[in-house]
Design a protein around this motif. Structure first.
Motif, short mmCIF file in Angstrom:
data_model
loop_
_atom_site.label_atom_id
_atom_site.label_comp_id
_atom_site.label_asym_id
_atom_site.label_seq_id
_atom_site.Cartn_x
_atom_site.Cartn_y
_atom_site.Cartn_z
N GLU A 185 0.88 -1.19 -0.04
CA GLU A 185 -0.11 -0.11 -0.05
C GLU A 185 0.91 1.28 0.02
N LYS A 186 2.08 1.12 0.67
CA LYS A 186 2.79 2.27 0.81
C LYS A 186 3.57 2.69 -0.54
N VAL A 187 3.83 1.46 -1.32
CA VAL A 187 4.58 1.71 -2.35
C VAL A 187 3.95 1.52 -3.84
N GLY A 188 2.65 1.48 -3.58
CA GLY A 188 1.95 1.61 -4.82
C GLY A 188 1.58 0.17 -5.61
N TRP A 189 2.02 -0.78 -4.84
CA TRP A 189 1.83 -2.12 -5.66
C TRP A 189 0.98 -3.00 -4.63
N GLU A 190 0.31 -4.07 -5.12
CA GLU A 190 -0.28 -4.81 -4.47
C GLU A 190 0.58 -6.02 -4.08
N LEU A 191 1.05 -6.23 -3.03
CA LEU A 191 2.16 -7.33 -2.71
C LEU A 191 1.40 -8.46 -1.96
N GLU A 192 1.92 -9.68 -2.22
CA GLU A 192 1.58 -10.85 -1.43
C GLU A 192 2.42 -11.83 -1.07
N PHE A 193 2.65 -12.10 0.01
CA PHE A 193 3.60 -13.01 0.63
C PHE A 193 2.82 -14.57 0.71
N SER A 194 3.37 -15.49 -0.20
CA SER A 194 2.66 -16.55 -0.19
C SER A 194 3.41 -17.94 -0.04
N ASP A 216 6.71 -25.20 2.91
CA ASP A 216 8.03 -24.43 3.42
C ASP A 216 8.75 -23.82 2.09
N ILE A 217 8.01 -23.56 1.08
CA ILE A 217 8.38 -22.70 0.02
C ILE A 217 7.58 -21.40 -0.07
N VAL A 218 8.35 -20.21 0.06
CA VAL A 218 7.60 -18.99 0.09
C VAL A 218 8.28 -18.01 -0.89
N GLY A 219 7.29 -17.01 -1.35
CA GLY A 219 7.66 -15.93 -2.36
C GLY A 219 6.99 -14.79 -2.14
N LEU A 220 7.36 -13.78 -2.86
CA LEU A 220 6.66 -12.45 -2.83
C LEU A 220 6.08 -12.07 -4.28
N HIS A 221 4.96 -11.97 -4.50
CA HIS A 221 4.08 -11.54 -5.66
C HIS A 221 3.86 -10.21 -5.75
N ALA A 222 3.87 -9.31 -6.80
CA ALA A 222 3.45 -8.12 -7.00
C ALA A 222 2.53 -7.81 -8.11
N TRP A 223 1.62 -7.25 -8.05
CA TRP A 223 0.67 -6.71 -9.01
C TRP A 223 0.52 -5.22 -9.11
N ASP A 224 0.52 -4.53 -10.35
CA ASP A 224 0.28 -3.29 -10.45
C ASP A 224 -1.24 -2.94 -10.53
N SER A 225 -1.69 -1.84 -10.58
CA SER A 225 -2.98 -1.13 -10.33
C SER A 225 -3.78 -1.81 -11.45
N GLU A 226 -3.10 -2.39 -12.75
CA GLU A 226 -3.83 -2.93 -13.79
C GLU A 226 -4.20 -4.41 -13.61
N GLY A 227 -3.54 -5.02 -12.33
CA GLY A 227 -3.69 -6.47 -12.47
C GLY A 227 -2.59 -7.49 -12.94
N ARG A 228 -1.56 -6.56 -13.46
CA ARG A 228 -0.36 -7.46 -14.27
C ARG A 228 0.92 -7.44 -13.10
#
Length: 93
Positions: free
Chosen positions: A20-29, A36-48
């Motif tokens: 929210e602070k940096v303008g991307w939708e971030l998801e820790f998953s 035991d496998i984790v990653g960080l995904h980012a989406w822009d305002s257009e859902g890409r």
């Protein structure tokens, strides 16, 4: 070595807040077949978007590394941008 439910919730909440602070939708998953496998995904305002930190094993300090990147994003040292090919990446500033 899976994350406890409260730890997982902490990382997911932190990713959303930093996003929210940096303008991307971030998801820790976690990987559906292996928590035991984790990653960080980012989406822009257009859902890409895509993984900006590829899934990695917790045994390799993946959650700790993601937490450090979230710190860098939050303080502006690192940013998420789309490169000339349209791929979402983390870059140092």
């Amino acid at each position: 070595m899976s994350l406890a439910p409260d730890q997982l919730e902490h990382f997911q909440k932190r990713a959303r807040e930093v996003g929210e602070k940096v303008g991307w939708e971030l998801e820790f998953s976690t990987a559906p077949a292996d928590p035991d496998i984790v990653g960080l995904h980012a989406w822009d305002s257009e859902g890409r978007g895509n993984f900006v930190i590829n899934p990695a094993d917790l045994a390799n300090m993946a959650a700790h590394n993601i937490d450090l990147v979230l710190d860098l994003l939050e303080n502006g040292t690192t940013r998420i941008l789309r490169d000339h090919e349209g791929t979402v990446r983390i870059v140092d500033y």
